[in-house]
Design a protein around this motif. Structure first.
Motif, PDB file in Angstrom:
ATOM      1  N   ASP A  12      40.499  49.446  34.747  1.00 14.10           N
ATOM      2  CA  ASP A  12      39.549  50.113  35.500  1.00 14.10           C
ATOM      3  C   ASP A  12      39.581  49.825  37.118  1.00 14.10           C
ATOM      4  OD1 ASP A  12      37.361  50.679  33.471  1.00 14.10           O
ATOM      5  OD2 ASP A  12      37.676  48.427  33.248  1.00 14.10           O
ATOM      6  N   LEU A  13      40.445  48.862  37.493  1.00 17.40           N
ATOM      7  CA  LEU A  13      40.955  48.365  38.781  1.00 17.40           C
ATOM      8  C   LEU A  13      42.177  48.115  38.848  1.00 17.40           C
ATOM      9  CD1 LEU A  13      37.962  46.466  40.453  1.00 17.40           C
ATOM     10  CD2 LEU A  13      38.755  48.748  41.203  1.00 17.40           C
ATOM     11  N   PHE A  61      30.956  45.366  38.725  1.00 15.14           N
ATOM     12  CA  PHE A  61      32.324  44.767  38.289  1.00 15.14           C
ATOM     13  C   PHE A  61      32.404  44.249  36.816  1.00 15.14           C
ATOM     14  CE2 PHE A  61      32.617  44.404  42.962  1.00 15.14           C
ATOM     15  CZ  PHE A  61      33.888  45.084  43.167  1.00 15.14           C
ATOM     16  N   ASP A  62      31.335  44.425  36.398  1.00 14.98           N
ATOM     17  CA  ASP A  62      31.077  43.678  34.952  1.00 14.98           C
ATOM     18  C   ASP A  62      31.759  44.434  33.777  1.00 14.98           C
ATOM     19  OD1 ASP A  62      29.384  42.000  35.802  1.00 14.98           O
ATOM     20  OD2 ASP A  62      27.496  42.908  35.056  1.00 14.98           O
ATOM     21  N   ASP A  63      32.763  43.684  33.167  1.00 15.64           N
ATOM     22  CA  ASP A  63      33.536  44.471  32.008  1.00 15.64           C
ATOM     23  C   ASP A  63      34.698  45.199  32.656  1.00 15.64           C
ATOM     24  OD1 ASP A  63      32.073  43.275  29.945  1.00 15.64           O
ATOM     25  OD2 ASP A  63      30.563  44.752  30.115  1.00 15.64           O
ATOM     26  N   LEU A 114      37.426  38.853  39.059  1.00 20.46           N
ATOM     27  CA  LEU A 114      36.929  38.105  38.077  1.00 20.46           C
ATOM     28  C   LEU A 114      35.679  37.156  38.464  1.00 20.46           C
ATOM     29  CD1 LEU A 114      40.233  36.725  36.605  1.00 20.46           C
ATOM     30  CD2 LEU A 114      38.786  38.268  35.581  1.00 20.46           C
ATOM     31  N   SER A 115      35.728  36.636  39.574  1.00 18.04           N
ATOM     32  CA  SER A 115      34.344  35.989  40.263  1.00 18.04           C
ATOM     33  C   SER A 115      33.687  36.893  40.156  1.00 18.04           C
ATOM     34  CB  SER A 115      34.835  35.627  41.538  1.00 18.04           C
ATOM     35  OG  SER A 115      33.785  34.755  42.208  1.00 18.04           O
ATOM     36  N   ARG A 116      33.407  38.219  40.637  1.00 18.15           N
ATOM     37  CA  ARG A 116      32.493  39.113  40.421  1.00 18.15           C
ATOM     38  C   ARG A 116      31.871  40.121  39.271  1.00 18.15           C
ATOM     39  NH1 ARG A 116      32.055  41.676  46.346  1.00 18.15           N
ATOM     40  NH2 ARG A 116      33.166  40.320  47.520  1.00 18.15           N
ATOM     41  N   GLY A 117      32.486  39.589  38.105  1.00 13.26           N
ATOM     42  CA  GLY A 117      32.219  39.715  36.803  1.00 13.26           C
ATOM     43  C   GLY A 117      33.227  40.610  35.973  1.00 13.26           C
ATOM     44  N   ASP A 125      41.067  31.365  31.104  1.00 11.32           N
ATOM     45  CA  ASP A 125      40.651  32.356  29.845  1.00 11.32           C
ATOM     46  C   ASP A 125      40.564  33.606  30.116  1.00 11.32           C
ATOM     47  OD1 ASP A 125      38.200  31.660  30.966  1.00 11.32           O
ATOM     48  OD2 ASP A 125      37.079  32.079  29.483  1.00 11.32           O
ATOM     49  N   ARG A 126      40.408  34.191  31.339  1.00 13.05           N
ATOM     50  CA  ARG A 126      40.208  35.790  31.437  1.00 13.05           C
ATOM     51  C   ARG A 126      41.271  36.278  32.210  1.00 13.05           C
ATOM     52  NH1 ARG A 126      35.238  37.178  34.336  1.00 13.05           N
ATOM     53  NH2 ARG A 126      35.554  35.048  35.554  1.00 13.05           N
TER      54      ARG A 126
END
Length: 185
Positions: free
Chosen positions: A116-117, A43-45, A63-66, A94-95
């Motif tokens: 992406d998702l 899930f990063d980025d 978000l919690s997973r990256g 912030d994200r």
């Protein structure tokens, strides 16, 4: 309702009250994210779009997973307040961005952006799933290897795939139908 995995694991999320409210159950969210994990390297980025966000649970889980960032869209004042509260509670303000607007009317404003998702959980039996999926395809908001996750009531007909998109899978969890869509091969 709680965050299932990642940096905010175990954080309780604020939700709505009332008979007409139906947040995605933890077990369904967990199954969806397990299916996503098997299809994504990580899930990063990821850039996430959470439509009809409600409490924001799906986007916050990503978000919690990256995931790098998430945009939450919902037209309700209560939803906006709850998403903001949940982002702050999970230290993700912030994200996460919130757009308080009608989903159907706001997608055109996102032209040029890629996600992406994309999570979509429109009101059940509203006919919005197919309409918004078509708008997503026309606005070309899905990244090349991206996935759209659609939640509907299992009694509704399956969501029709618009041109340029194809259904990857359909699963049922009690009353809930989950469908994954991606670009056509």
């Amino acid at each position: 309702m709680r965050v299932i995995s990642g940096t905010a694991r175990g954080h309780r999320l604020a939700t709505f009250t009332g008979r007409d409210v139906r947040p995605t159950p933890d077990r369904v969210r967990e199954a969806v994210f397990n299916m996503l994990a098997s299809r994504l390297d990580s899930f990063d980025d990821c850039r996430v779009l959470d439509l009809f966000a409600g409490s924001g649970a799906m986007g916050i889980e990503a978000l919690s997973r990256g995931a790098r960032e998430a945009l939450f869209i919902d037209n309700g004042a209560t939803a906006a307040r709850i998403v903001g509260k949940n982002l702050a509670h999970c230290r993700m303000s912030d994200r996460g961005r919130l757009l308080r607007a009608d989903v159907v009317k706001s997608l055109g404003r996102l032209a040029g952006e890629k996600y992406d998702l994309i999570f979509m959980d429109p009101p059940y039996h509203s006919g919005l799933a197919e309409r918004v999926l078509q708008q997503l395809a026309e606005a070309d908001l899905l990244a090349e290897a991206g996935l759209i996750v659609v939640e509907t009531d299992r009694k509704e007909p399956p969501t029709g795939a618009p041109l340029r998109l194809q259904r990857l899978l359909e699963r049922r969890f009690g009353r809930v139908r989950i469908e994954f869509f991606t670009h056509e091969d």
